[in-house]
Design a protein around this motif. Structure first.
Motif, PDB file in Angstrom:
ATOM      1  N   GLU A 104     -47.703  38.642  43.578  1.00  0.00           N
ATOM      2  CA  GLU A 104     -46.774  38.696  42.452  1.00  0.00           C
ATOM      3  C   GLU A 104     -46.287  37.310  42.036  1.00  0.00           C
ATOM      4  O   GLU A 104     -46.131  37.029  40.846  1.00  0.00           O
ATOM      5  N   ASN A 105     -46.091  36.413  43.002  1.00  0.00           N
ATOM      6  CA  ASN A 105     -45.413  35.136  42.707  1.00  0.00           C
ATOM      7  C   ASN A 105     -46.271  33.895  42.906  1.00  0.00           C
ATOM      8  O   ASN A 105     -45.878  32.806  42.480  1.00  0.00           O
ATOM      9  N   GLY A 106     -47.424  34.030  43.545  1.00  0.00           N
ATOM     10  CA  GLY A 106     -48.256  32.876  43.829  1.00  0.00           C
ATOM     11  C   GLY A 106     -47.944  32.303  45.209  1.00  0.00           C
ATOM     12  O   GLY A 106     -46.901  32.587  45.794  1.00  0.00           O
ATOM     13  N   PRO A 107     -48.829  31.447  45.739  1.00  0.00           N
ATOM     14  CA  PRO A 107     -48.692  30.960  47.108  1.00  0.00           C
ATOM     15  C   PRO A 107     -47.577  29.944  47.314  1.00  0.00           C
ATOM     16  O   PRO A 107     -47.117  29.760  48.445  1.00  0.00           O
ATOM     17  N   ASN A 108     -47.142  29.274  46.255  1.00  0.00           N
ATOM     18  CA  ASN A 108     -46.126  28.223  46.400  1.00  0.00           C
ATOM     19  C   ASN A 108     -44.883  28.483  45.542  1.00  0.00           C
ATOM     20  O   ASN A 108     -44.220  27.550  45.083  1.00  0.00           O
ATOM     21  N   SER A 109     -44.549  29.740  45.355  1.00  0.00           N
ATOM     22  CA  SER A 109     -43.422  30.080  44.478  1.00  0.00           C
ATOM     23  C   SER A 109     -42.081  29.641  45.055  1.00  0.00           C
ATOM     24  O   SER A 109     -41.084  29.580  44.329  1.00  0.00           O
ATOM     25  N   PHE A 110     -42.042  29.312  46.349  1.00  0.00           N
ATOM     26  CA  PHE A 110     -40.782  28.877  46.967  1.00  0.00           C
ATOM     27  C   PHE A 110     -40.239  27.599  46.349  1.00  0.00           C
ATOM     28  O   PHE A 110     -39.056  27.302  46.479  1.00  0.00           O
ATOM     29  N   TYR A 111     -41.095  26.854  45.667  1.00  0.00           N
ATOM     30  CA  TYR A 111     -40.624  25.646  44.970  1.00  0.00           C
ATOM     31  C   TYR A 111     -39.874  25.995  43.677  1.00  0.00           C
ATOM     32  O   TYR A 111     -39.162  25.151  43.139  1.00  0.00           O
ATOM     33  N   GLN A 112     -40.050  27.191  43.169  1.00  0.00           N
ATOM     34  CA  GLN A 112     -39.547  27.548  41.841  1.00  0.00           C
ATOM     35  C   GLN A 112     -38.058  27.883  41.824  1.00  0.00           C
ATOM     36  O   GLN A 112     -37.377  27.635  40.838  1.00  0.00           O
ATOM     37  N   CYS A 206     -42.945  22.948  53.256  1.00  0.00           N
ATOM     38  CA  CYS A 206     -41.480  22.867  53.112  1.00  0.00           C
ATOM     39  C   CYS A 206     -40.855  21.776  53.977  1.00  0.00           C
ATOM     40  O   CYS A 206     -39.632  21.708  54.088  1.00  0.00           O
ATOM     41  N   THR A 207     -41.680  20.939  54.588  1.00  0.00           N
ATOM     42  CA  THR A 207     -41.167  19.927  55.518  1.00  0.00           C
ATOM     43  C   THR A 207     -41.764  18.569  55.202  1.00  0.00           C
ATOM     44  O   THR A 207     -42.965  18.449  54.956  1.00  0.00           O
ATOM     45  N   ARG A 208     -40.915  17.553  55.215  1.00  0.00           N
ATOM     46  CA  ARG A 208     -41.384  16.170  55.082  1.00  0.00           C
ATOM     47  C   ARG A 208     -40.677  15.317  56.116  1.00  0.00           C
ATOM     48  O   ARG A 208     -39.702  15.729  56.749  1.00  0.00           O
ATOM     49  N   ALA A 209     -41.156  14.101  56.271  1.00  0.00           N
ATOM     50  CA  ALA A 209     -40.510  13.162  57.189  1.00  0.00           C
ATOM     51  C   ALA A 209     -39.144  12.766  56.641  1.00  0.00           C
ATOM     52  O   ALA A 209     -38.919  12.766  55.420  1.00  0.00           O
ATOM     53  N   VAL A 210     -38.242  12.421  57.529  1.00  0.00           N
ATOM     54  CA  VAL A 210     -36.905  11.977  57.137  1.00  0.00           C
ATOM     55  C   VAL A 210     -36.917  10.463  56.945  1.00  0.00           C
ATOM     56  O   VAL A 210     -37.457   9.726  57.766  1.00  0.00           O
ATOM     57  N   LYS A 211     -36.328  10.017  55.837  1.00  0.00           N
ATOM     58  CA  LYS A 211     -36.261   8.588  55.554  1.00  0.00           C
ATOM     59  C   LYS A 211     -35.071   7.963  56.261  1.00  0.00           C
ATOM     60  O   LYS A 211     -34.130   8.650  56.647  1.00  0.00           O
ATOM     61  N   GLU A 212     -35.108   6.668  56.452  1.00  0.00           N
ATOM     62  CA  GLU A 212     -34.020   5.963  57.122  1.00  0.00           C
ATOM     63  C   GLU A 212     -32.699   6.190  56.381  1.00  0.00           C
ATOM     64  O   GLU A 212     -32.620   6.042  55.165  1.00  0.00           O
ATOM     65  N   GLY A 213     -31.683   6.586  57.122  1.00  0.00           N
ATOM     66  CA  GLY A 213     -30.371   6.831  56.538  1.00  0.00           C
ATOM     67  C   GLY A 213     -30.125   8.263  56.136  1.00  0.00           C
ATOM     68  O   GLY A 213     -28.993   8.643  55.841  1.00  0.00           O
ATOM     69  N   GLU A 214     -31.182   9.095  56.123  1.00  0.00           N
ATOM     70  CA  GLU A 214     -31.017  10.507  55.773  1.00  0.00           C
ATOM     71  C   GLU A 214     -30.584  11.308  56.991  1.00  0.00           C
ATOM     72  O   GLU A 214     -30.821  10.907  58.130  1.00  0.00           O
ATOM     73  N   ARG A 217     -31.494  17.251  58.473  1.00  0.00           N
ATOM     74  CA  ARG A 217     -32.091  18.357  57.730  1.00  0.00           C
ATOM     75  C   ARG A 217     -32.673  17.934  56.382  1.00  0.00           C
ATOM     76  O   ARG A 217     -33.150  18.767  55.624  1.00  0.00           O
ATOM     77  N   ALA A 218     -32.642  16.642  56.082  1.00  0.00           N
ATOM     78  CA  ALA A 218     -33.109  16.166  54.776  1.00  0.00           C
ATOM     79  C   ALA A 218     -34.585  16.471  54.546  1.00  0.00           C
ATOM     80  O   ALA A 218     -35.026  16.615  53.404  1.00  0.00           O
ATOM     81  N   GLY A 219     -35.343  16.587  55.614  1.00  0.00           N
ATOM     82  CA  GLY A 219     -36.770  16.830  55.476  1.00  0.00           C
ATOM     83  C   GLY A 219     -37.152  18.282  55.266  1.00  0.00           C
ATOM     84  O   GLY A 219     -38.322  18.594  55.035  1.00  0.00           O
ATOM     85  N   ARG A 220     -36.183  19.192  55.348  1.00  0.00           N
ATOM     86  CA  ARG A 220     -36.461  20.621  55.144  1.00  0.00           C
ATOM     87  C   ARG A 220     -36.019  21.025  53.747  1.00  0.00           C
ATOM     88  O   ARG A 220     -34.893  20.765  53.346  1.00  0.00           O
ATOM     89  N   TRP A 223     -36.195  19.687  48.096  1.00  0.00           N
ATOM     90  CA  TRP A 223     -35.957  19.846  46.655  1.00  0.00           C
ATOM     91  C   TRP A 223     -34.690  20.662  46.365  1.00  0.00           C
ATOM     92  O   TRP A 223     -34.309  20.822  45.223  1.00  0.00           O
ATOM     93  N   GLU A 224     -34.012  21.163  47.409  1.00  0.00           N
ATOM     94  CA  GLU A 224     -32.830  21.992  47.227  1.00  0.00           C
ATOM     95  C   GLU A 224     -31.549  21.230  47.516  1.00  0.00           C
ATOM     96  O   GLU A 224     -31.554  20.182  48.174  1.00  0.00           O
TER      97      GLU A 224
END
Length: 237
Positions: A104-112, A206-214, A217-220, A223-224
């Protein structure tokens, strides 16, 4: 059943206040609730520490395989089984429920939208979690207070009204330095993504590396809005 378990929780909570050893309290839990204590792992630094702490205790270990995990996480799962000579039980999303949502929503609809992201988390994590906790009275987790503002004031030993289960967070008050030092001191296998700046490791998209100073939970779900960054496994108001 729920009322009697809550009474036991209140009794044990008083014991924990004066308990000096995490290992002793874990032992006490397994004696009080034989075959009814379970630990959920995502193979993070924290979870590897706890796996080591409970390695000789009668505590089942499970993980939630969402189907979107990093390859490095699966590798860590394999090395964990070999190192501890234990079999981690896997729980998966309901195939029909997942098929309908993705169709119904596509494989990456969590970004929407947050709503679609939370629905995805519900299907891939919350619903399998409920199955995993069935039949158990104590749920051990690797939560740490440093990981988010929502977790800084939670009790180490608490009652979970949603899942009607006792929750225990053995290393809640450990620092990151303590956790990493323990992993290295005992030569425990760990997810190599930690070496690349990944602090909290979940699903790959849904996960990225955390940048210095973040913060942690910044990597989870980067986009939210930061105040909404929970998947629902651990809700604390």
């Amino acid at each position: 059943m729920e009322d009697s378990l809550k009474i036991e929780f209140e009794k044990l909570k008083k014991v924990l206040v004066g308990e000096s050893s995490t290992s002793d309290f874990l032992q006490r839990l397994t004696e009080r609730f034989p075959n009814e204590v379970v630990f959920s792992t995502s193979f993070s630094y924290e979870d590897q520490v706890i796996t080591h702490l409970i390695k000789d205790l009668n505590i089942e270990i499970f993980t939630l395989d969402t189907g979107r995990l990093f390859g490095q996480t699966y590798d860590t799962w394999t090395s964990t089984n070999a190192f501890f000579q234990k079999k981690v039980k896997a729980y998966y999303p309901d195939a029909n429920e997942l098929k309908e949502f993705v169709t119904e929503n596509g494989p990456n609809s969590f970004y929407q939208s947050i709503e679609k992201r939370k629905t995805c988390c519900n299907i891939r994590k919350l619903h399998p979690l409920r199955k995993a906790l069935q039949g158990y009275k104590v749920w051990i987790t690797g939560l740490r207070s440093e990981h988010s503002a929502n977790r800084q004031n939670i009790p180490q030993f608490e009652w979970d009204p949603d899942n009607k289960i006792i929750k225990y967070h053995p290393i809640l008050h450990w620092t990151s330095e303590q956790v990493i030092a323990y992993v290295k001191a005992h030569y425990l296998p760990y997810n190599p993504l930690h070496n690349l700046g990944f602090v909290s490791i979940g699903c790959e998209p849904c996960t990225r590396a955390v940048k210095e100073g973040e913060d942690f939970r910044a990597g989870r779900w980067w986009w939210e809005d930061a105040s909404k960054k929970e998947c629902g496994l651990h809700i604390h108001q």
